[in-house]
Design an enzyme around this catalytic site. Structure first.
Site, short mmCIF file in Angstrom:
data_model
loop_
_atom_site.label_atom_id
_atom_site.label_comp_id
_atom_site.label_asym_id
_atom_site.label_seq_id
_atom_site.Cartn_x
_atom_site.Cartn_y
_atom_site.Cartn_z
N HIS A 99 -22.35 4.28 16.35
CA HIS A 99 -22.41 5.70 17.13
C HIS A 99 -23.81 5.30 18.14
O HIS A 99 -24.42 6.20 18.62
CB HIS A 99 -23.10 6.74 15.77
CG HIS A 99 -22.54 7.80 15.26
ND1 HIS A 99 -21.09 7.44 15.36
CD2 HIS A 99 -22.44 9.10 14.50
CE1 HIS A 99 -19.76 8.56 14.47
NE2 HIS A 99 -21.08 9.13 14.14
N ASP A 160 -32.57 11.76 12.17
CA ASP A 160 -31.79 12.71 12.30
C ASP A 160 -30.45 13.38 11.57
O ASP A 160 -29.85 14.79 11.05
CB ASP A 160 -31.80 13.43 14.07
CG ASP A 160 -33.50 13.74 13.86
OD1 ASP A 160 -34.81 13.85 13.65
OD2 ASP A 160 -33.44 14.41 15.51
N GLU A 271 -41.40 17.41 14.39
CA GLU A 271 -40.93 17.61 15.36
C GLU A 271 -41.32 18.43 16.34
O GLU A 271 -42.28 19.75 16.44
CB GLU A 271 -39.71 17.43 15.14
CG GLU A 271 -38.94 15.99 14.72
CD GLU A 271 -37.53 15.98 14.60
OE1 GLU A 271 -36.66 15.98 15.50
OE2 GLU A 271 -37.14 14.27 14.58
P1 FAD Z 1 -23.39 0.85 15.24
O1 FAD Z 1 -23.38 2.04 16.73
O2 FAD Z 1 -21.98 0.73 15.04
O3 FAD Z 1 -23.96 -0.40 15.91
C1 FAD Z 1 -25.62 0.02 16.81
C2 FAD Z 1 -26.24 -1.71 17.23
O4 FAD Z 1 -26.17 -2.16 15.88
C3 FAD Z 1 -24.80 -2.40 17.43
O5 FAD Z 1 -25.46 -3.45 18.46
C4 FAD Z 1 -24.19 -3.29 16.81
O6 FAD Z 1 -23.93 -4.46 17.13
C5 FAD Z 1 -25.44 -3.23 15.64
N1 FAD Z 1 -25.11 -3.07 14.64
C6 FAD Z 1 -24.42 -2.98 13.95
N2 FAD Z 1 -24.19 -2.31 12.17
C7 FAD Z 1 -25.08 -4.03 12.37
C8 FAD Z 1 -25.49 -4.91 11.34
N3 FAD Z 1 -24.84 -4.62 9.56
N4 FAD Z 1 -26.41 -5.56 11.07
C9 FAD Z 1 -26.69 -5.90 12.42
N5 FAD Z 1 -26.17 -5.52 13.39
C10 FAD Z 1 -25.63 -4.10 13.34
N6 FAD Z 1 -31.51 7.45 15.70
C11 FAD Z 1 -33.12 7.78 15.16
O7 FAD Z 1 -33.34 6.57 15.54
N7 FAD Z 1 -33.39 8.69 15.16
C12 FAD Z 1 -32.38 9.50 15.10
O8 FAD Z 1 -32.51 10.81 14.90
C13 FAD Z 1 -31.18 9.57 15.87
N8 FAD Z 1 -29.99 10.81 15.73
C14 FAD Z 1 -29.02 10.64 15.56
C15 FAD Z 1 -28.31 11.45 16.13
C16 FAD Z 1 -26.22 11.32 16.69
C17 FAD Z 1 -25.27 12.63 16.22
C18 FAD Z 1 -26.58 10.33 16.70
C19 FAD Z 1 -24.52 9.93 17.72
C20 FAD Z 1 -27.23 9.05 16.78
C21 FAD Z 1 -28.49 9.59 16.53
N9 FAD Z 1 -29.41 7.82 16.77
C22 FAD Z 1 -30.89 8.10 15.98
C23 FAD Z 1 -29.32 7.03 17.33
C24 FAD Z 1 -28.38 5.73 15.38
O9 FAD Z 1 -29.37 5.58 15.00
C25 FAD Z 1 -28.05 4.42 17.03
O10 FAD Z 1 -27.57 5.03 17.62
C26 FAD Z 1 -27.49 3.84 15.25
O11 FAD Z 1 -27.54 2.60 16.14
C27 FAD Z 1 -26.16 4.37 14.91
O12 FAD Z 1 -25.92 3.30 13.70
P2 FAD Z 1 -23.98 3.11 13.69
O13 FAD Z 1 -24.47 2.58 12.15
O14 FAD Z 1 -23.65 3.99 14.41
O15 FAD Z 1 -24.83 1.93 14.83
#
Ligand code: FAD
Length: 517
Positions: A99, A160, A271
């Site tokens: 994400h 969120d 917020e």
């Molecule tokens: P990914 O997108 O899969 O990975 C993100 C990064 O972390 C990449 O560089 C990846 O290589 C690395 N990574 C993933 N897993 C690991 C691991 N286990 N160890 C080390 N590195 C790793 N963020 C906020 O802070 N507050 C919010 O309210 C918020 N709301 C959101 C709402 C939506 C609808 C979306 C799509 C995103 C939101 N985000 C928010 C952003 C979100 O926290 C980040 O995009 C987060 O990285 C998404 O988690 P993911 O598991 O999809 O990670």
């Protein structure tokens, strides 16, 4: 002259040999990966899902996807790549829930680790005086919430949206309306298990391997892959009172927000939203919120204006409803919102925390979820937030259409400045999140090009006005830009990279370090 020619020919031959060797190594990689003694497996085809992310702007196909069944699968794979040395071009990206919005979890012709295949581990709860839960870092926060509630507990700090992995949000920060009180998610984790860029499995905490622990938190995946986390919990409330009020004056809105985050007795979640040129904003809320004064609320006209919505919640259990109503009334009496715009709702704790998922389902049904998301998230020092609002809201940004623009302050004292996260100067700073989505074929104001230009103009404005802004979930294309982003913390960041991932194998999608350079 002959000698020079000879040296040149020799150099060309040596370079060709090196290239052939690298290419040879590269072509033999799939078979060397297949030979690794893993419980899980690699897939070399049908990896399209790992070439994209939620942002839907970048497309990089990996060479292979690892579907690990155990932490040791991850360690063996990384150790194998580490042992190949600097000449191999292979990099590794952990993919949580994918994400990110700018390709941060992608690995162009590298290996993507599909962390979600690890999810089978049972969560271990400690329900003592200081409760916590041990989880796999591939777990989604929504699942942790469901499981914790069975013990009457819940994590303290959230994002969120809960359909994100623990590893993904801990690699960034995890910020939401509880951060002013509890700090971000990276301030609410006690221990981690990490696989470093050398393939070593290390347990770390504030007391043990503390430097690795601090490095990995907010570390953008640069120092290791988080495989387990111990997350702090608190007793969970059953219900939530959810309040929305509007302001037309930014300074009054910001003053009330700052008053609330600095008060001892206050709301549990704070917020804010910016609403520009949206008609009937109050009417849109009527399906889920009730106006305190229906008659006055119906007379309120929002057309064309720039409005600021303060969003608040107070947790409660049903036997304490009178007390919570009194507390809310007392707090609201100290605020200066437009009186006719007080809207309230009452929902279960889980319904409130999982609120964005409800929007997700609606957007999916309209085909508006899997579209490009050119998001821009900024952290702005408190003393500059007024200048920012004057320059951006209603000026660069002429309307907010259906894309939310969030704005709320947090207390720096709740953050740990030893982590890799870079904080703006000043004790209070604002998160401003432009959560844009683009309509794929549009060349108008809702098209990707237009929104990217808008983002660029906002960033240029911040730079010219010297606002001391930091990007959150940052995206840069050169190492020089990252250096500026980290400022004085850059040296520490580089030292940590040299200690834990010296070959720059991990998280290439962040574009901070390049393997072999
Ligand atoms: P990914 O997108 O899969 O990975 C993100 C990064 O972390 C990449 O560089 C990846 O290589 C690395 N990574 C993933 N897993 C690991 C691991 N286990 N160890 C080390 N590195 C790793 N963020 C906020 O802070 N507050 C919010 O309210 C918020 N709301 C959101 C709402 C939506 C609808 C979306 C799509 C995103 C939101 N985000 C928010 C952003 C979100 O926290 C980040 O995009 C987060 O990285 C998404 O988690 P993911 O598991 O999809 O990670």
């Amino acid at each position: 002259h002959n000698n020079n020619l000879f040296i040149r020919v020799l150099m060309i031959m040596l370079l060709s040999c090196a290239t052939i060797r690298v290419d040879f190594c590269f072509s033999s990689i799939p078979s060397s990966l297949k030979a690794l003694p893993l419980e899980g497996n690699f897939s070399f085809n049908e990896n399209e899902f790992a070439a994209r992310d939620y942002g839907n702007q970048y497309h990089f196909l990996p060479l292979a996807v690892l579907h690990p069944k155990s932490v040791s699968d991850i360690a063996i794979t990384i150790k194998h790549i580490w042992q190949m040395g600097p000449l191999s071009r292979l990099t590794v990206a952990a993919r949580g829930h994918g994400h990110s919005t700018r390709g941060q979890a992608l690995a162009d012709q590298g290996i993507v680790i599909n962390m979600e295949s690890l999810r089978e581990q049972k969560m271990q709860f400690n329900t003592g005086r200081f409760p916590y839960v041990d989880v796999s870092a591939s777990e989604l926060w929504i699942k942790i919430l469901h499981e914790s509630l069975k013990h009457g507990l819940a994590p303290k700090s959230w994002t969120d949206y809960l359909h994100l992995t623990v590893g993904g949000t801990l690699s960034n920060a995890g910020i939401s309306g509880q951060a002013f009180r509890h700090g971000p998610q990276i301030s609410n984790v006690h221990e981690l298990e990490v696989v470093t860029g050398k393939g070593e499995v290390v347990n770390c905490s504030d007391k043990k391997n503390a430097d690795l622990f601090q490095s990995v938190l907010g570390g953008l995946g640069q120092f290791g892959i988080i495989t387990k986390a111990r997350i702090s919990l608190e007793p969970a409330p059953k219900m939530v009172k959810w309040v929305r009020v509007l302001y037309s004056d930014f300074s009054t809105f910001a003053r009330d927000q700052e008053f609330l985050i600095s008060s001892k007795k206050t709301f549990d979640y704070i917020e804010g939203l910016v609403i520009i040129n949206r008609t009937d904003v109050l009417n849109n809320w009527r399906s889920s919120f009730s106006p305190q004064d229906p008659d006055q609320a119906s007379k309120f006209i929002s057309d064309g204006r720039t409005l600021y919505c303060l969003e608040l919640t107070k947790n409660f259990n049903p036997d304490k409803v009178d007390t919570v109503n009194q507390e809310i009334e007392s707090l609201l009496s100290k605020l200066s919102y437009i009186p006719s715009t007080l809207f309230m709702s009452e929902v279960s704790y889980i319904e409130f925390l999982d609120r964005v998922h409800t929007s997700e389902l609606k957007l999916r049904s309209k085909g508006l979820w899997d579209v490009p998301h050119p998001w821009l998230n900024l952290l702005i020092p408190r003393s500059k937030i007024k200048a920012f609002s004057q320059g951006v809201f209603g000026n660069i940004l002429k309307d907010t259409n259906s894309s939310p623009v969030l704005i709320y302050p947090v207390n720096k004292s709740k953050w740990d400045n030893r982590t890799s996260f870079v904080l703006p100067e000043e004790d209070i700073f604002y998160l401003v999140a432009f959560l844009f989505h683009a309509i794929p074929s549009s060349s108008g104001t809702d098209g990707l090009e237009h929104i990217l230009t808008l983002n660029k103009r906002i960033l240029e404005f911040c730079e010219v006005a010297h606002l001391g802004v930091k990007q959150y979930l940052a995206h840069y294309t050169t190492q020089e830009q990252w250096q500026v982003h980290f400022g004085q913390r850059w040296e520490v960041f580089v030292q940590r990279k040299l200690a834990y991932d010296p070959l720059a194998i991990l998280a290439p999608g962040q574009r901070i370090f390049q393997k072999g350079i």
